[in-house]
Design an enzyme around this catalytic site. Sequence first.
Site, mmCIF file in Angstrom:
data_model
loop_
_atom_site.group_PDB
_atom_site.id
_atom_site.type_symbol
_atom_site.label_atom_id
_atom_site.label_comp_id
_atom_site.label_asym_id
_atom_site.label_seq_id
_atom_site.Cartn_x
_atom_site.Cartn_y
_atom_site.Cartn_z
ATOM 1 N N ILE A 9 0.799 -1.466 -0.017
ATOM 2 C CA ILE A 9 -0.234 -0.359 -0.014
ATOM 3 C C ILE A 9 0.412 1.355 0.046
ATOM 4 C CG2 ILE A 9 -0.017 -0.051 2.202
ATOM 5 C CD1 ILE A 9 -3.354 0.767 1.288
ATOM 6 N N ASN A 22 -2.654 1.658 15.378
ATOM 7 C CA ASN A 22 -2.726 1.169 17.088
ATOM 8 C C ASN A 22 -3.074 2.839 17.632
ATOM 9 O OD1 ASN A 22 -0.078 1.937 18.360
ATOM 10 N ND2 ASN A 22 1.459 1.026 17.412
ATOM 11 N N GLY A 30 3.666 -4.570 10.905
ATOM 12 C CA GLY A 30 2.764 -4.623 9.804
ATOM 13 C C GLY A 30 2.844 -3.981 9.319
ATOM 14 N N ASP A 32 1.340 -1.006 9.771
ATOM 15 C CA ASP A 32 1.747 0.002 10.184
ATOM 16 C C ASP A 32 3.366 0.704 10.263
ATOM 17 O OD1 ASP A 32 1.580 2.475 11.849
ATOM 18 O OD2 ASP A 32 1.237 1.428 13.614
ATOM 19 N N SER A 115 -7.252 -4.695 10.666
ATOM 20 C CA SER A 115 -7.408 -5.614 12.013
ATOM 21 C C SER A 115 -6.851 -7.132 11.481
ATOM 22 C CB SER A 115 -8.364 -5.747 11.923
ATOM 23 O OG SER A 115 -9.055 -4.678 13.400
ATOM 24 N N THR A 116 -7.076 -7.821 10.601
ATOM 25 C CA THR A 116 -7.136 -9.372 9.833
ATOM 26 C C THR A 116 -4.944 -9.582 10.044
ATOM 27 O OG1 THR A 116 -6.563 -8.933 7.563
ATOM 28 C CG2 THR A 116 -8.692 -8.685 7.886
ATOM 29 N N VAL A 118 -1.816 -8.876 12.823
ATOM 30 C CA VAL A 118 -1.997 -8.828 13.997
ATOM 31 C C VAL A 118 -3.399 -9.274 15.753
ATOM 32 C CG1 VAL A 118 -1.120 -8.470 16.210
ATOM 33 C CG2 VAL A 118 0.525 -8.043 14.163
ATOM 34 N N TYR A 119 -4.429 -8.469 15.188
ATOM 35 C CA TYR A 119 -5.406 -8.457 15.880
ATOM 36 C C TYR A 119 -6.187 -8.518 15.390
ATOM 37 C CZ TYR A 119 -4.676 -3.156 17.250
ATOM 38 O OH TYR A 119 -4.373 -1.818 17.777
#
Length: 169
Positions: A9, A22, A30, A32, A115-116, A118-119
Site C-alpha cells: 500500500i 494502533n 505490519g 503500520d 484488523s486481519t 496481528v489483531y
Amino acid sequence: MIEVCTGDITRLDVDAIVNAANPSLLGGGGVDGAIHQAAGPQLREFNRGLGGCPTGEARISPGFRLPARHVISTVGPVWHGGEQGEPDLLKNAYRHSLELALDNRVRSIAFPAISTGVYGYPLVPAAEIAISVMRCFESRFDLILACCFSQSVADVYEDALERIADCSE
Ligand code: ADP
C-alpha cells in the site's frame, strides 16, 4: 468504483492511504510499520500532536515522503471471539475513514485489510464488512482500492465484491 489490488500500500499514488494503526498513532508492526517507514519520521512527529485515536475512529495526517497525499489512520478492533462489538467497531473504522476522506476532498483512497493481521479478525467476515461499507460510499469517490498484501487475501476480497453489490445500510 471499488477495485481489489495486490501489493504494498505504501507504493500507491492515491489521494489517501489508510493505516491500520494502533491507538497511539506512533507506529507499530505490519502495515503500520511499513507506512511509517515509507513516510519518514515526520509522520510520527505529526501524529504525536494528534494525541492518539480510539478504536473505530480515524485521524488524518500528510503523506510526507509517500506518493499518497494523506495518511488516514484508523484503529480496528482486536478480535476477542466476536462477542465484544468487533463487527461494529470494524464497520466504524471503515466508515469514519471514508467520512474523514470526504471532508478532506479525497477522491481516491486505498485500504489495507484492517484488523486481519496481528489483531486477528477472521478474513472472510472482515472483507465482507470492508466491502459493505465501501459500497455505501462508492459513488462519492473516483476510486476505492482494497489493497491486499497477498493473492490469497485478494481472492477473498474479489469474492466479497461479487457477492455484495449494494449498500445495505
Ligand atoms: P492489524 O493490527 O490491524 O491486524 P496488520 O498490519 O497486522 O494490522 O495486518 C493488516 C493487514 O495488512 C494484513 O492482511 C497484512 O498482511 C497487511 N499488510 C502488511 N503490510 C502491508 C503493506 N505494506 N501493504 C498492504 N498490506 C499490508
